[in-house]
Motif scaffolding. Structure first.
Motif, PDB file in Angstrom:
ATOM      1  N   ALA A 168       0.821  -1.209   0.000  1.00  0.00           N
ATOM      2  CA  ALA A 168       0.000   0.000   0.000  1.00  0.00           C
ATOM      3  C   ALA A 168       0.857   1.262   0.000  1.00  0.00           C
ATOM      4  N   GLY A 169       2.093   1.149   0.473  1.00  0.00           N
ATOM      5  CA  GLY A 169       2.963   2.320   0.516  1.00  0.00           C
ATOM      6  C   GLY A 169       3.493   2.692  -0.865  1.00  0.00           C
ATOM      7  N   VAL A 170       3.725   1.689  -1.700  1.00  0.00           N
ATOM      8  CA  VAL A 170       4.288   1.945  -3.025  1.00  0.00           C
ATOM      9  C   VAL A 170       3.216   2.422  -3.998  1.00  0.00           C
ATOM     10  N   LEU A 171       2.069   1.811  -3.924  1.00  0.00           N
ATOM     11  CA  LEU A 171       0.985   2.170  -4.839  1.00  0.00           C
ATOM     12  C   LEU A 171      -0.182   2.731  -4.045  1.00  0.00           C
ATOM     13  N   GLU A 172      -0.505   3.977  -4.326  1.00  0.00           N
ATOM     14  CA  GLU A 172      -1.724   4.522  -3.753  1.00  0.00           C
ATOM     15  C   GLU A 172      -2.896   3.714  -4.281  1.00  0.00           C
ATOM     16  N   ASN A 173      -3.974   3.652  -3.560  1.00  0.00           N
ATOM     17  CA  ASN A 173      -5.137   2.868  -4.003  1.00  0.00           C
ATOM     18  C   ASN A 173      -4.715   1.461  -4.415  1.00  0.00           C
ATOM     19  N   PHE A 174      -3.871   0.878  -3.600  1.00  0.00           N
ATOM     20  CA  PHE A 174      -3.368  -0.454  -3.917  1.00  0.00           C
ATOM     21  C   PHE A 174      -4.498  -1.421  -4.232  1.00  0.00           C
ATOM     22  N   GLU A 175      -5.567  -1.339  -3.447  1.00  0.00           N
ATOM     23  CA  GLU A 175      -6.651  -2.311  -3.629  1.00  0.00           C
ATOM     24  C   GLU A 175      -7.322  -2.151  -4.991  1.00  0.00           C
ATOM     25  N   ASP A 176      -7.522  -0.901  -5.407  1.00  0.00           N
ATOM     26  CA  ASP A 176      -8.131  -0.685  -6.722  1.00  0.00           C
ATOM     27  C   ASP A 176      -7.213  -1.194  -7.836  1.00  0.00           C
ATOM     28  N   HIS A 177      -5.924  -0.901  -7.684  1.00  0.00           N
ATOM     29  CA  HIS A 177      -4.975  -1.377  -8.686  1.00  0.00           C
ATOM     30  C   HIS A 177      -5.002  -2.898  -8.764  1.00  0.00           C
ATOM     31  N   LEU A 178      -5.061  -3.506  -7.606  1.00  0.00           N
ATOM     32  CA  LEU A 178      -5.035  -4.962  -7.588  1.00  0.00           C
ATOM     33  C   LEU A 178      -6.269  -5.549  -8.267  1.00  0.00           C
ATOM     34  N   ARG A 179      -7.427  -4.947  -8.001  1.00  0.00           N
ATOM     35  CA  ARG A 179      -8.656  -5.444  -8.630  1.00  0.00           C
ATOM     36  C   ARG A 179      -8.587  -5.261 -10.136  1.00  0.00           C
ATOM     37  N   ARG A 221       1.381  -9.414 -10.180  1.00  0.00           N
ATOM     38  CA  ARG A 221       2.523  -8.717  -9.588  1.00  0.00           C
ATOM     39  C   ARG A 221       3.245  -7.874 -10.636  1.00  0.00           C
ATOM     40  N   GLU A 222       3.358  -8.428 -11.853  1.00  0.00           N
ATOM     41  CA  GLU A 222       4.040  -7.664 -12.899  1.00  0.00           C
ATOM     42  C   GLU A 222       3.285  -6.389 -13.254  1.00  0.00           C
ATOM     43  N   LYS A 223       1.971  -6.509 -13.335  1.00  0.00           N
ATOM     44  CA  LYS A 223       1.167  -5.320 -13.657  1.00  0.00           C
ATOM     45  C   LYS A 223       1.341  -4.257 -12.579  1.00  0.00           C
ATOM     46  N   LEU A 224       1.273  -4.696 -11.320  1.00  0.00           N
ATOM     47  CA  LEU A 224       1.420  -3.736 -10.233  1.00  0.00           C
ATOM     48  C   LEU A 224       2.811  -3.114 -10.259  1.00  0.00           C
ATOM     49  N   SER A 225       3.810  -3.917 -10.562  1.00  0.00           N
ATOM     50  CA  SER A 225       5.174  -3.371 -10.649  1.00  0.00           C
ATOM     51  C   SER A 225       5.254  -2.322 -11.749  1.00  0.00           C
ATOM     52  N   THR A 226       4.620  -2.627 -12.883  1.00  0.00           N
ATOM     53  CA  THR A 226       4.650  -1.678 -13.993  1.00  0.00           C
ATOM     54  C   THR A 226       4.004  -0.362 -13.588  1.00  0.00           C
ATOM     55  N   TRP A 227       2.849  -0.461 -12.957  1.00  0.00           N
ATOM     56  CA  TRP A 227       2.166   0.766 -12.536  1.00  0.00           C
ATOM     57  C   TRP A 227       2.973   1.509 -11.480  1.00  0.00           C
ATOM     58  N   ALA A 228       3.584   0.747 -10.581  1.00  0.00           N
ATOM     59  CA  ALA A 228       4.376   1.387  -9.526  1.00  0.00           C
ATOM     60  C   ALA A 228       5.572   2.106 -10.138  1.00  0.00           C
ATOM     61  N   ARG A 229       6.212   1.473 -11.135  1.00  0.00           N
ATOM     62  CA  ARG A 229       7.346   2.127 -11.803  1.00  0.00           C
ATOM     63  C   ARG A 229       6.913   3.409 -12.486  1.00  0.00           C
ATOM     64  N   ALA A 230       5.744   3.349 -13.142  1.00  0.00           N
ATOM     65  CA  ALA A 230       5.225   4.542 -13.806  1.00  0.00           C
ATOM     66  C   ALA A 230       5.022   5.654 -12.780  1.00  0.00           C
ATOM     67  N   LYS A 231       4.522   5.293 -11.610  1.00  0.00           N
ATOM     68  CA  LYS A 231       4.307   6.277 -10.549  1.00  0.00           C
ATOM     69  C   LYS A 231       5.625   6.872 -10.065  1.00  0.00           C
ATOM     70  N   LEU A 232       6.608   5.970  -9.898  1.00  0.00           N
ATOM     71  CA  LEU A 232       7.895   6.448  -9.390  1.00  0.00           C
ATOM     72  C   LEU A 232       8.564   7.381 -10.401  1.00  0.00           C
ATOM     73  N   GLN A 233       8.326   7.093 -11.703  1.00  0.00           N
ATOM     74  CA  GLN A 233       8.977   7.914 -12.722  1.00  0.00           C
ATOM     75  C   GLN A 233       8.250   9.230 -12.964  1.00  0.00           C
ATOM     76  N   ASN A 234       6.940   9.250 -12.698  1.00  0.00           N
ATOM     77  CA  ASN A 234       6.188  10.495 -12.863  1.00  0.00           C
ATOM     78  C   ASN A 234       6.069  11.188 -11.525  1.00  0.00           C
ATOM     79  N   PRO A 235       6.278  12.498 -11.506  1.00  0.00           N
ATOM     80  CA  PRO A 235       6.107  13.210 -10.242  1.00  0.00           C
ATOM     81  C   PRO A 235       4.666  13.065  -9.752  1.00  0.00           C
ATOM     82  N   PRO A 236       4.472  13.044  -8.433  1.00  0.00           N
ATOM     83  CA  PRO A 236       3.105  12.914  -7.918  1.00  0.00           C
ATOM     84  C   PRO A 236       2.240  14.062  -8.406  1.00  0.00           C
TER      85      PRO A 236
END
Ligand SMILES: [Zn+2]
Lengths: 251, 189
Positions: free
Chosen positions: B109-120, B170-185
């Motif tokens: 949940a710390g890496v991806l905001e709305n972790f639950e939505d992303h997971l669904r 897990r791969e999808k979440l990693s991809t989204w998390a990387r996109a988040k890390l690369q884009n400013p909040p």
């Protein structure tokens, strides 16, 4: 086993799903490899979080279960099942589904609902704003493979606009009006295209107009000459029908 | 005498898992009530085929699975196109992926905001078979042997599909998390 192989098996290991041999190999590796142990703890955390996210229930689901159960298991309806018991089991399942739910969704209502919801969400705004049916007729001329003749704007309704689109892959005219302030989508298709919707074809042979429900919406389908008129909105069946008749009465 | 009593008891024991399972397996939760009703009707009509003492849970989940697949087929045209398979990745990217993956496992949940939505959403992007197997495990709580019976595949296939479905999520979440890390909040994608 090396680290990458162990990691492949970690989730099944956590589920206690591995064979005794494989499980032994993994646990032996974990005793000596702190990295893989950390990975295993992470996988366990992730699985727990995934479990919570996917298992969390929503109040609407509880109601869906209750309605489905009461429609399936009430005594009145059980009789239909007894009556149908002579036929083959699959035929019974299909037949009973029809008897129990005369208003359940059919092929065309699903397509209508999808389009109407997209209009409501602002994804599919009308291509032309129109305040009279004559403007809508002019817009459709040449854009649809059939001529559209309309009556007048239904009483109590404000025409919003129109666009040509598809219901599934069938060309149709989509007209939007707010009837008593409620957004309603009207779809016009050619009767000759009805083959694309076998369920509605057979229902219309039994009842014309045909009514059903789709989520919060009421759905009406009726034939008028060589057109099929469909309407959907959160209105009563009666109100939907009078509005459709007025809009499409081209005399 | 009430021949459906066993069935309603069995259904009621599983109602929460079965409801969540269907809701997450269906493309449109608008179909949930219809899918549940159809599942119950088929169960009611086929109940005499169910052998007491065998696995009721696998039996009913199989009916629910096939029913939901049927509803999903009818909505095929509403689905987004399947994402293209990923091309080969460089070593740096591999390392970066590994890093994000570990971060996600450390604190989802710390890496991806709305972790639950992303997971669904990641779950919804799986194909029907993979999604069913993943949900049978996480939501239905079935063992791999029960999953194999439910899906009528060999045990090894069920385990393989489950592992693959988990990896894809897990791969999808990693991809989204990387996109988040690369884009400013604030620059939401
Ligand atoms: Zn290791």
């Amino acid at each position: 086993m090396n680290c990458s192989r162990v990691r492949k098996f970690l989730t099944l290991y956590l589920d206690s799903e591995l064979s005794a041999e494989a499980s032994f190999e993994v646990s032996r590796h974990l005793e000596t490899c702190a990295d893989c142990r950390a990975r295993m703890e992470g996988e366990a955390r992730f699985e727990a979080a995934a479990n919570r996210a996917l298992s969390a229930s929503e109040p609407e689901w509880t109601r869906a279960w209750e309605r489905a159960a009461s429609r399936t298991f009430t005594n009145r309806r059980r009789r239909f099942i007894a009556v149908a018991a002579a036929a083959s089991i699959l035929a019974i399942a299909a037949g009973v589904a029809v008897l129990l739910a005369p208003h359940r969704e059919i092929d065309i209502s699903r397509a209508m609902t999808a389009n109407h919801r997209r209009y409501l969400a602002g994804d599919l705004p009308p291509a032309v704003e129109a305040s009279s049916t004559a403007e809508i007729e002019r817009y459709f001329a040449g854009r649809l493979p059939f001529a559209v003749t309309l009556g007048k704007a239904p009483s109590g309704a404000a025409l919003m606009g129109a666009r040509s689109c598809y219901l599934d892959r069938t060309p149709c005219g989509h007209i939007v009006a707010h009837v008593d302030g409620v957004p309603v989508s009207f779809f016009l298709i050619e009767t000759s295209q009805l083959g694309a919707f076998p369920e509605v074809s057979s229902r219309l042979a039994e009842a014309d107009p045909f009514h059903c429900e789709s989520g919060p919406f009421r759905v009406l389908v009726c034939r008028s000459g060589d057109r099929v008129l469909c309407a959907i909105g959160e209105l009563s069946h009666e109100r939907l029908e009078t509005a459709t008749r007025e809009l499409c009465d081209s005399r | 005498m009430n021949p459906s009593k066993d069935l309603t008891d069995g259904l009621n024991r599983l109602r929460e898992g079965l409801t969540a399972y269907c809701a997450r397996l269906l493309w449109s939760t608008g179909d949930l009530e219809d899918a549940l009703q159809e599942t119950m009707l088929i169960a009611l009509n086929k109940h005499h085929e169910f052998e007491p003492g065998t696995d009721f849970r696998a039996w009913i989940y199989r009916i629910a699975t096939l029913t939901c697949f049927g509803f999903n087929r009818r909505r095929k045209h509403e689905r987004p196109a399947e994402s293209a398979p990923e091309s080969a990745v460089s070593l740096e990217e591999e390392l970066e992926r590994e890093y994000t993956y570990e971060e996600i496992l450390r604190d989802p949940a710390g890496v991806l905001e709305n972790f639950e939505d992303h997971l669904r959403r990641a779950c919804l992007e799986l194909n029907d078979n993979e999604r069913a197997i993943l949900l049978l495990k996480t939501v239905g709580g079935l063992t791999c042997a029960e999953i194999a019976r439910t899906m009528e595949v060999p045990l090894g296939t069920a385990q393989g599909l489950l592992t693959r479905a988990r990896m894809k999520v897990r791969e999808k979440l990693s991809t989204w998390a990387r996109a988040k890390l690369q884009n400013p909040p604030g620059v939401d994608t």
